[in-house]
Design a protein around this motif. Structure first.
Motif, mmCIF file in Angstrom:
data_model
loop_
_atom_site.group_PDB
_atom_site.id
_atom_site.type_symbol
_atom_site.label_atom_id
_atom_site.label_comp_id
_atom_site.label_asym_id
_atom_site.label_seq_id
_atom_site.Cartn_x
_atom_site.Cartn_y
_atom_site.Cartn_z
ATOM 1 N N TYR A 1 71.383 -33.915 48.253
ATOM 2 C CA TYR A 1 70.662 -35.041 47.644
ATOM 3 C C TYR A 1 70.120 -34.659 46.268
ATOM 4 O O TYR A 1 70.121 -35.458 45.339
ATOM 5 C CB TYR A 1 69.530 -35.513 48.557
ATOM 6 N N ARG A 2 69.616 -33.426 46.160
ATOM 7 C CA ARG A 2 69.096 -32.978 44.861
ATOM 8 C C ARG A 2 70.189 -33.020 43.801
ATOM 9 O O ARG A 2 69.978 -33.495 42.691
ATOM 10 C CB ARG A 2 68.542 -31.549 45.020
ATOM 11 N N MET B 1 72.856 -34.889 43.926
ATOM 12 C CA MET B 1 73.177 -36.297 43.646
ATOM 13 C C MET B 1 72.247 -36.864 42.577
ATOM 14 O O MET B 1 72.678 -37.603 41.702
ATOM 15 C CB MET B 1 73.022 -37.149 44.917
ATOM 16 N N VAL B 2 70.958 -36.521 42.688
ATOM 17 C CA VAL B 2 69.985 -37.035 41.721
ATOM 18 C C VAL B 2 70.220 -36.394 40.353
ATOM 19 O O VAL B 2 70.381 -37.084 39.345
ATOM 20 C CB VAL B 2 68.544 -36.794 42.207
ATOM 21 N N LEU B 3 70.283 -35.066 40.327
ATOM 22 C CA LEU B 3 70.357 -34.378 39.033
ATOM 23 C C LEU B 3 71.668 -34.670 38.311
ATOM 24 O O LEU B 3 71.743 -34.564 37.094
ATOM 25 C CB LEU B 3 70.151 -32.871 39.219
ATOM 26 N N ASN C 1 73.369 -37.666 38.830
ATOM 27 C CA ASN C 1 73.623 -39.116 38.841
ATOM 28 C C ASN C 1 74.884 -39.462 39.631
ATOM 29 O O ASN C 1 75.707 -40.281 39.206
ATOM 30 C CB ASN C 1 73.763 -39.653 37.402
ATOM 31 N N ASP C 2 75.034 -38.823 40.787
ATOM 32 C CA ASP C 2 76.229 -39.037 41.603
ATOM 33 C C ASP C 2 76.096 -40.276 42.487
ATOM 34 O O ASP C 2 74.994 -40.692 42.831
ATOM 35 C CB ASP C 2 76.464 -37.822 42.507
ATOM 36 N N ALA D 1 79.562 -33.742 37.400
ATOM 37 C CA ALA D 1 78.415 -34.605 37.125
ATOM 38 C C ALA D 1 78.896 -36.042 36.941
ATOM 39 O O ALA D 1 80.007 -36.271 36.467
ATOM 40 C CB ALA D 1 77.688 -34.126 35.875
#
Lengths: 349, 349
Positions: A282-283, A285-287, A289-290, A258
């Protein structure tokens, strides 16, 4: 004088030939070339895929990974005759864009920068070269055998600076880095990771050669079992992608812990389509904070950081990265990859 | 009291039912719920795809976009009875990880955070709720009609903060932003872009409804002709992707100007494969020093920024975002999308 030359856009035009000696302009240094490192960009230029000659010329002097000794310096310059130097590749666009105007020409916005040995400026693969006195970095004399590594190290120093600045957007205290690729960029990225006190892992994707030993000698861990397995073991906070392989760039996104940061440094080939399950990536990356970002080139700050990093490194280890040295007259051999190559250098003297 | 409840993991279990009134613990506020906004995460929880009840319970009180009036505050609290407040959704993991320990729980590293109305903590979709006195943001009383927008605005305030901190890793003075998606997140992202003095463009990908007017009223430009055409016209410095559509997330990478920043805020669906020519995209990311990053959740700093941004906005414009209000007993209707919906709100009083 002799120089490595190419007619950009014409494959097979590479030739070591006699060209006129350069004449230093006001404020310029005159430098005796000692050595030039060869990299993938040189190969692309020689293949006719990249590069532009100076205006009014068909020929481009090749070479952007430089090392030389100052022969002549302008009055009042901080650089002195006898200094060991490496040239800064990029010069700000003449307009200039606001990033260039602020000295951050590695972040040039309008693409009208010029680059020695690549884009509209003759390179450093010659017995003599000239640059403005401010456009070199002065090296520790002990770096003479390996100082042509400063340019690739500057690319890595910039990548690390950017990783740190991006990480510091919130609380950041990374423990581990996975470097994908064990070429010169990958190994120098590993070196700078070790210098930062990180747990460093290097994933090799091609021939091993001297690489496992080079990685081990750094105190880093060598992996040769694919990205997924390496990532599973390491769960790195940082990935530095240095292979230029799109699949690895895509896979790196999913391999971090993470708040992960993936830095792309490769030159990825256009054209080949890959089928990917992008939604999960992408999901995540969002969850988590990448961040995924690209980094290219380097400005004066990064050259200085690179020269300092090399001066602080074990010179024997740096010497291992240079697996072949070729005299100028045989420079064409330096452009052909051979098994076990890490960095190939053309000696200019 | 009545509350919106769901049995996480059991589709069709959503029900407004009587539950015991909450009892404030030491240091807790007791809040009278005024309204709860409904979003895609609520729909996912109701569909049984997401969400966890508090330990020892089967039921989760739904609702994380909150608005309430303080009924009772602990002695010495800066928050007073009568204050208009919105609750902070996430609480740090109990361990805590170092990011949580530093107040940056939106960047939690170990995933063991809890979230009101989502993960192991009852939500705010109830006539009464309790939270620690430090876990609300106090709002300008004028925000009573729209204050439940603070939570989605906090997500956007964090995204903007991250964009700015990432941009400031080098020289940064962005001129334009393209927001993809004209739902609540997209429109609030546009609002905060306008407040920053940027040239703001919003790309709508579904039904128009009240959206073109809402965009125009901001002084921003509405686009409805696909990402490629919008990007060609704008060449944005920043893209905020708020549709959750993977193809747009991928396409956004190639749509920016040099030194571009793409912020993903959507929840992208896993499973569907897309065929992409990734090499060009990654090559451009490197050569342009572009960044793609994901942003989720928000910490106290972002809630404060969100409350300030809403207080500075035109209240009539904020009111346009709330296209339906549904009484608590009919809350199930709020969970069914209707044509023209932007933000649907459940009135708790």
């Amino acid at each position: 004088m002799r120089a490595m030359t190419v007619e950009p856009g014409r494959p097979g035009s590479f030739e070591v030939r006699e060209v006129p000696d350069p004449t230093p302009g006001d404020g310029d240094l005159l430098v005796r070339g000692l050595a030039a490192g060869i990299c993938g960009t040189d190969a692309e230029i020689v293949a006719g895929e990249y590069g532009e000659p100076p205006p009014g010329s068909d020929l481009l002097v090749l070479g952007h990974e430089s090392l030389g000794t100052v022969l002549q310096a302008p009055d009042g310059s901080q650089v002195r005759p006898g200094d060991l130097v490496a040239g800064v590749v990029r010069r700000p666009d003449p307009e200039p864009c606001a990033a260039c105007a602020h000295g951050e020409f590695d972040m040039c916005r309008n693409g009208r920068y010029t680059e020695h040995g690549i884009k509209e400026l003759d390179g450093f693969g010659a017995e003599r070269w000239c640059v403005p006195a401010g456009d070199v970095v002065v090296l520790d004399p002990a770096l003479e055998p390996v100082g042509m590594l400063v340019e690739p190290a500057s690319v890595v120093a910039k990548a690390w600076e950017q990783i740190e600045r991006i990480g510091e957007r919130s609380w950041f205290d990374p423990a581990s880095v996975l470097v994908t690729g064990a070429g010169p960029i990958g190994l120098l990225a590993a070196l700078l990771g070790v210098q930062r006190g990180l747990d460093v892992h290097v994933l090799d994707v091609v021939d091993r050669g001297a690489k496992p030993d080079a990685v081990a000698a750094l105190g880093a861990t060598y992996h040769h079992d694919g990205l997924e397995r390496a990532a599973e073991k390491v769960r790195p906070d940082i990935v530095i992608e240095a292979t230029g392989v799109s699949d690895l760039a895509f896979g790196a996104m999913a391999s971090t812990a993470a708040f992960g940061i993936v830095c792309l440094t490769g030159v990825y080939a256009a054209g080949r389509r890959i089928s990917v399950e992008a939604g999960s990536g992408y999901r995540e990356m969002v969850l988590e904070n990448d961040v995924l970002f690209g980094s290219v080139n380097a400005n004066h700050r990064h050259y200085r950081a690179a020269a300092d990093a090399l001066a602080a490194a074990d010179p024997t280890w740096l010497g291992r990265l240079i697996t072949r040295r070729v005299p100028l007259d045989d420079a064409v051999r330096a452009l052909r990859r051979e098994d076990g190559d890490i960095k190939v250098v053309v000696d200019l003297i």
